[in-house]
Design an enzyme around this catalytic site. Structure first.
Site, PDB file in Angstrom:
ATOM      1  CE  LYS A  53      -3.669  -2.584   2.195  1.00  0.00           C
ATOM      2  NZ  LYS A  53      -4.206  -3.142   3.446  1.00  0.00           N
ATOM      3  CD  GLN A  97      -3.442  -4.877   6.593  1.00  0.00           C
ATOM      4  OE1 GLN A  97      -3.285  -3.923   5.837  1.00  0.00           O
ATOM      5  NE2 GLN A  97      -4.051  -5.971   6.216  1.00  0.00           N
ATOM      6  CG  ASP A 120     -10.292  -1.349   4.820  1.00  0.00           C
ATOM      7  OD1 ASP A 120      -9.965  -1.770   3.695  1.00  0.00           O
ATOM      8  OD2 ASP A 120      -9.676  -1.645   5.861  1.00  0.00           O
TER       9      ASP A 120
END
Length: 283
Positions: A53, A97, A120
């Protein structure tokens, strides 16, 4: 008949070119899309994802922050960091995460992220907007799945799509996105009776169950588009999807390989969400 492969990388690269072009326009106005990624602990797979990322942000000219926190970080400390990032004007997207250490409540963390920065797509408000069809930041992997299906040339409208798996991260949201594209959608799961027969009626089969090579040719309608979201490590160290790739190859019309299918799309859709969040914050 041998299925045509749906390779994620060329599709991902084409979308990234569009993202880079739009980002350049924003940057020319003095607005640099910014993504903050938070990693708690030292899970090896998570470390790799976070590195990917970070690399994608650099390639696209985005501003990137990575907060690597020790595994013993408390929930309170993590929530304080999220609150700070929510208020930080240079950050347009926040991604924590997963999985988190067991002493931290994932739901509390997801709920704490500002909806406007929820790249997300996991916040309850984002999920609600997805279900009712309002504009929202979409979950990255499901959004990537839709792009892969479209790349096959199949018109999703009116087709029967079967989703095997009902997770909040993939199964449920991809079903909602298929409905949005006017498919008729069936969701199968561990308690579904006669799953094989149901799956064989699918024009589009999306598999996300986390079990290596669990879905073979008996589940696949001849000519179907098969999207394999699974990624599993085999005893010999190789990667395999949830679909038995070799077994379905001469039945399916299109199939995604593992690795190289859905994987490249997830980070690209995350970048697209970060860009969209930056655009919306600077209308």
């Amino acid at each position: 008949m041998t299925a045509q492969l749906i390779q994620g990388k060329p599709i991902s690269d084409a979308i990234r070119e569009q993202i880079a072009e739009k980002a350049s326009s924003l940057i020319a106005r003095g607005i640099t899309p910014g993504l903050a990624v938070v990693l708690v602990g030292d899970d090896p797979a998570s470390r790799v994802y976070v590195g990917s990322k970070e690399k994608a942000c650099i390639q696209l000219g985005f501003y990137s922050e990575v907060h690597r926190l020790p595994a013993e970080t408390t929930q309170k400390e993590l929530l304080q960091l999220i609150d700070k990032l929510n208020k930080q004007s240079t950050i347009h997207g926040i991604l924590v995460q997963l999985p988190l250490p067991k002493h931290i409540d994932e739901k509390a963390v997801i709920d704490a992220i500002s909806v406007e920065k929820d790249v997300d797509g996991f916040h309850p408000v984002s999920v609600g907007n997805l279900v009712i069809g309002d504009d929202s930041l979409l979950p990255c992997t499901p959004a990537g799945v839709i792009e892969l299906i479209k790349s096959s040339g199949m018109d999703i409208a009116g087709k029967h799509a079967v989703v095997i798996g009902r997770s909040n991260i993939v199964g449920k949201p991809v079903a909602m996105l298929l409905l949005r594209e006017h498919a008729t959608v069936t969701i199968c799961h561990s308690r579904t009776v006669d799953m094989e027969a149901i799956a064989r009626t699918a024009d589009i089969l999306v598999v996300a169950i986390g079990r290596a090579k669990a879905i073979g040719r008996a589940f696949v309608k001849p000519g179907a588009v098969v999207i394999d979201v699974g990624i599993n490590r085999l005893p010999d160290g190789k990667l395999a999807g949830d679909v038995d790739f070799d077994d379905v190859l001469d039945v399916a019309g299109y199939v995604t390989p593992v690795p190289g299918g859905v994987g490249p799309m997830t980070i690209t859709m995350l970048m697209q969400n970060t860009l969209k969040a930056a655009e919306q914050a600077n209308k």
